[in-house]
Motif scaffolding. Structure first.
Motif, mmCIF file in Angstrom:
data_model
loop_
_atom_site.group_PDB
_atom_site.id
_atom_site.type_symbol
_atom_site.label_atom_id
_atom_site.label_comp_id
_atom_site.label_asym_id
_atom_site.label_seq_id
_atom_site.Cartn_x
_atom_site.Cartn_y
_atom_site.Cartn_z
ATOM 1 N N MET A 5 39.286 29.106 25.849
ATOM 2 C CA MET A 5 40.443 28.297 26.251
ATOM 3 C C MET A 5 41.576 29.177 26.790
ATOM 4 S SD MET A 5 41.562 25.175 26.459
ATOM 5 C CE MET A 5 43.028 24.154 26.455
ATOM 6 N N VAL A 6 41.831 30.294 26.091
ATOM 7 C CA VAL A 6 42.894 31.201 26.535
ATOM 8 C C VAL A 6 42.573 31.765 27.915
ATOM 9 C CG1 VAL A 6 44.123 33.348 26.058
ATOM 10 C CG2 VAL A 6 43.561 31.783 24.179
ATOM 11 N N GLY A 7 41.291 32.142 28.118
ATOM 12 C CA GLY A 7 40.875 32.674 29.409
ATOM 13 C C GLY A 7 41.045 31.647 30.510
ATOM 14 N N MET A 8 40.714 30.395 30.227
ATOM 15 C CA MET A 8 40.854 29.323 31.206
ATOM 16 C C MET A 8 42.321 29.125 31.579
ATOM 17 S SD MET A 8 39.526 25.365 30.979
ATOM 18 C CE MET A 8 40.533 24.940 29.540
ATOM 19 N N ILE A 9 43.181 29.151 30.575
ATOM 20 C CA ILE A 9 44.612 28.977 30.822
ATOM 21 C C ILE A 9 45.152 30.114 31.682
ATOM 22 C CG2 ILE A 9 46.897 28.905 29.756
ATOM 23 C CD1 ILE A 9 45.578 27.591 27.314
ATOM 24 N N MET A 10 44.809 31.345 31.300
ATOM 25 C CA MET A 10 45.357 32.511 31.985
ATOM 26 C C MET A 10 44.864 32.611 33.424
ATOM 27 S SD MET A 10 47.506 33.875 29.985
ATOM 28 C CE MET A 10 47.786 35.381 30.919
ATOM 29 N N THR A 11 43.543 32.495 33.610
ATOM 30 C CA THR A 11 43.008 32.653 34.975
ATOM 31 C C THR A 11 43.444 31.510 35.877
ATOM 32 O OG1 THR A 11 40.915 31.555 34.382
ATOM 33 C CG2 THR A 11 41.005 33.960 34.173
ATOM 34 N N GLY A 12 43.524 30.295 35.312
ATOM 35 C CA GLY A 12 43.972 29.158 36.112
ATOM 36 C C GLY A 12 45.410 29.314 36.554
ATOM 37 N N ILE A 13 46.283 29.679 35.639
ATOM 38 C CA ILE A 13 47.701 29.836 35.969
ATOM 39 C C ILE A 13 47.926 31.017 36.913
ATOM 40 C CG2 ILE A 13 49.944 30.501 35.002
ATOM 41 C CD1 ILE A 13 49.387 28.700 32.651
ATOM 42 N N ILE A 14 47.202 32.115 36.686
ATOM 43 C CA ILE A 14 47.363 33.288 37.567
ATOM 44 C C ILE A 14 46.906 32.969 38.988
ATOM 45 C CG2 ILE A 14 46.509 35.614 38.050
ATOM 46 C CD1 ILE A 14 46.494 36.084 35.009
ATOM 47 N N CYS A 15 45.730 32.333 39.117
ATOM 48 C CA CYS A 15 45.215 31.987 40.448
ATOM 49 C C CYS A 15 46.138 30.984 41.133
ATOM 50 C CB CYS A 15 43.807 31.411 40.326
ATOM 51 S SG CYS A 15 42.978 31.139 41.919
ATOM 52 N N GLY A 16 46.565 29.962 40.384
ATOM 53 C CA GLY A 16 47.486 28.986 40.943
ATOM 54 C C GLY A 16 48.838 29.597 41.267
ATOM 55 N N GLY A 17 49.297 30.507 40.405
ATOM 56 C CA GLY A 17 50.569 31.173 40.654
ATOM 57 C C GLY A 17 50.547 31.982 41.939
ATOM 58 N N LEU A 18 49.455 32.687 42.165
ATOM 59 C CA LEU A 18 49.305 33.446 43.413
ATOM 60 C C LEU A 18 49.317 32.515 44.618
ATOM 61 C CD1 LEU A 18 46.544 36.018 42.372
ATOM 62 C CD2 LEU A 18 48.945 36.528 42.866
ATOM 63 N N LEU A 19 48.587 31.396 44.499
ATOM 64 C CA LEU A 19 48.522 30.443 45.608
ATOM 65 C C LEU A 19 49.901 29.845 45.881
ATOM 66 C CD1 LEU A 19 46.740 28.876 47.628
ATOM 67 C CD2 LEU A 19 46.437 27.130 45.852
ATOM 68 N N GLY A 20 50.590 29.413 44.827
ATOM 69 C CA GLY A 20 51.903 28.828 45.004
ATOM 70 C C GLY A 20 52.900 29.801 45.593
ATOM 71 N N PHE A 21 52.857 31.046 45.121
ATOM 72 C CA PHE A 21 53.765 32.061 45.628
ATOM 73 C C PHE A 21 53.506 32.343 47.105
ATOM 74 C CE2 PHE A 21 54.648 36.552 46.557
ATOM 75 C CZ PHE A 21 56.008 36.594 46.287
ATOM 76 N N VAL A 22 52.245 32.532 47.469
ATOM 77 C CA VAL A 22 51.897 32.847 48.863
ATOM 78 C C VAL A 22 52.230 31.677 49.789
ATOM 79 C CG1 VAL A 22 49.972 33.308 50.435
ATOM 80 C CG2 VAL A 22 50.137 34.553 48.272
ATOM 81 N N MET A 23 51.925 30.452 49.353
ATOM 82 C CA MET A 23 52.207 29.298 50.206
ATOM 83 C C MET A 23 53.710 29.096 50.371
ATOM 84 S SD MET A 23 49.270 26.497 49.200
ATOM 85 C CE MET A 23 49.478 25.569 50.712
ATOM 86 N N GLN A 24 54.463 29.316 49.303
ATOM 87 C CA GLN A 24 55.917 29.143 49.387
ATOM 88 C C GLN A 24 56.550 30.209 50.277
ATOM 89 O OE1 GLN A 24 58.820 30.954 48.137
ATOM 90 N NE2 GLN A 24 60.090 29.278 48.927
ATOM 91 N N ILE A 27 42.445 34.178 47.941
ATOM 92 C CA ILE A 27 42.714 33.465 46.688
ATOM 93 C C ILE A 27 41.714 32.326 46.513
ATOM 94 C CG2 ILE A 27 44.392 32.015 45.467
ATOM 95 C CD1 ILE A 27 46.586 33.668 46.931
ATOM 96 N N ALA A 28 41.424 31.616 47.603
ATOM 97 C CA ALA A 28 40.456 30.524 47.543
ATOM 98 C C ALA A 28 39.072 31.028 47.149
ATOM 99 C CB ALA A 28 40.389 29.811 48.898
ATOM 100 N N THR A 29 38.725 32.216 47.626
ATOM 101 C CA THR A 29 37.436 32.822 47.258
ATOM 102 C C THR A 29 37.431 33.221 45.788
ATOM 103 O OG1 THR A 29 37.205 33.685 49.518
ATOM 104 C CG2 THR A 29 35.809 34.667 47.819
ATOM 105 N N LEU A 30 38.526 33.814 45.334
ATOM 106 C CA LEU A 30 38.655 34.236 43.938
ATOM 107 C C LEU A 30 38.565 33.048 42.984
ATOM 108 C CD1 LEU A 30 39.402 36.443 41.813
ATOM 109 C CD2 LEU A 30 41.804 35.901 42.288
#
Length: 355
Positions: free
Chosen positions: A1-20, A210-213
């Motif tokens: 569960m912790v791994g899912m939370i961390m990798t999901g937020i990190i991947c989404g955070g990168l996407l949100g930052f780059v898109m913004q 990021i989409a590939t990752l």
């Protein structure tokens, strides 16, 4: 569960930052193709698709995960994608764009986001689920373009990559309009990350990576898919209403990460501020959000799930959805922007003649 939370937020955070920071807006890109004949953002999308297609199919060949394209509900995809295209013009941003613009403090995007989540949830497990089921009654069993032609996916991917390279090369050869910029307040990496205007093609390369990752990170949690916005957005509301932990998956943390990444980028660049819409804009945002939720749920994906991910997987649903999304945005652009301007000019001309 912790791994899912961390990798999901990190991947989404990168996407949100780059898109913004890169102002990666497919709504504006599709609209500009019609209004100003500017195809740069569309070409940027193709770059991201190409990078993801190569990366994901290499991983599939290496046995990192297995993927099935499923079936192709043609009527649902056509109608849903077209409606989604209309919705993103009214709301002022696509599904991902709405998440990242909410992170910039736009209240109109918050309104669109709530309506989008509500309608998506209703289309999945709510009173409108029967509508989705009805439209999904008509479908082709094979959604994979490569399987339909009985060829390797690389037979489609390699020519596609070559076409994208040619389009980008021709675009870069055109004289570039230099936009005057203010004197930098930051230096070095801070200037590049939070002040400098990002090239859309560089942004697209990062988004493609990021989409590939996202694929191996998501697959590690049992969710065999890449980036996705509509289902996770609906899952958040479904969880808040029911408390059912089955609605919590890697995608939920991905979209939350998009918001956080965009918030960070907006704060660091000085672009965050709360902006209240007027009544007309608020109503358009709400209507657009509802249409986005309806259309994306019916089509099986938004501009990211279908337009970026399923296209990279070389599926009929992805490319069909992309075409009809664009047609939907063009239709809405005509009625929202072009037609009112024509009427205003005609009224002005009439007034001039009567003076």
């Amino acid at each position: 569960m912790v791994g899912m939370i961390m990798t999901g937020i990190i991947c989404g955070g990168l996407l949100g930052f780059v898109m913004q920071r890169g102002r990666f807006c497919l709504t504006g890109g599709f609209r500009d193709m019609y209004l100003t004949k500017d195809n740069r953002m569309f070409y940027a999308l193709l770059i991201a698709i190409a990078i993801q297609a190569v990366g994901v199919y290499i991983m599939i060949a290496l046995g990192v995960f297995e993927y099935s394209a499923g079936s192709f509900p043609i009527i649902a995809v056509i109608i849903g994608a077209f409606i989604f295209g209309i919705g993103i013009i009214l709301s002022g941003g696509c599904a991902t764009g709405t998440w990242y613009r909410a992170g910039e403090g736009l209240i109109g995007s918050w309104i669109a986001l709530v309506m989008y989540m509500l309608m998506a949830a209703m289309m999945r497990t709510g009173p409108l689920a029967m509508v989705t089921e009805k439209f999904y009654g008509v479908q082709f069993e094979d959604n994979s373009m490569a399987s339909s032609f009985n060829v390797s996916p690389w037979v489609l991917i390699i020519p596609f990559v070559i076409i994208v390279l040619i389009l980008v090369y021709n675009q870069l050869r055109k004289p570039q309009v230099k936009i005057p910029s203010l004197k930098p307040k930051k230096t070095g990496l801070m200037h590049i990350l939070f002040e400098k205007r990002w090239n859309p093609f560089v942004t697209a390369i990062l988004i493609g990576m990021i989409a590939t990752l996202a694929w191996p990170l998501s697959s590690a949690t049992g969710r065999i898919f890449g980036l996705g916005i509509t289902s996770p957005s609906a899952n958040i509301l479904q969880f808040l209403v029911t408390g059912d932990m089955n609605f919590i998956n890697w995608g939920v943390f991905l979209v939350l990460g998009v918001f956080l990444g965009a918030l960070f980028g907006a704060k660091m660049s000085g672009e965050f501020r709360f902006r209240m819409p007027n009544v007309k804009t608020a109503l358009n945002s709400a209507t657009g959000g509802l249409l986005m939720g309806f259309g994306a749920s019916l089509a099986g994906g938004c501009s990211i799930g279908n337009g970026l991910v399923m296209t990279a997987m070389m599926t009929w649903s992805g490319w069909t959805a992309l075409v009809f999304m664009i047609l939907g945005t063009w239709t809405a652009t005509y009625f929202v922007f072009v037609r009112p301007q024509k009427k205003a000019r005609a009224a002005h001309a009439t007034a001039q003649l009567t003076q």
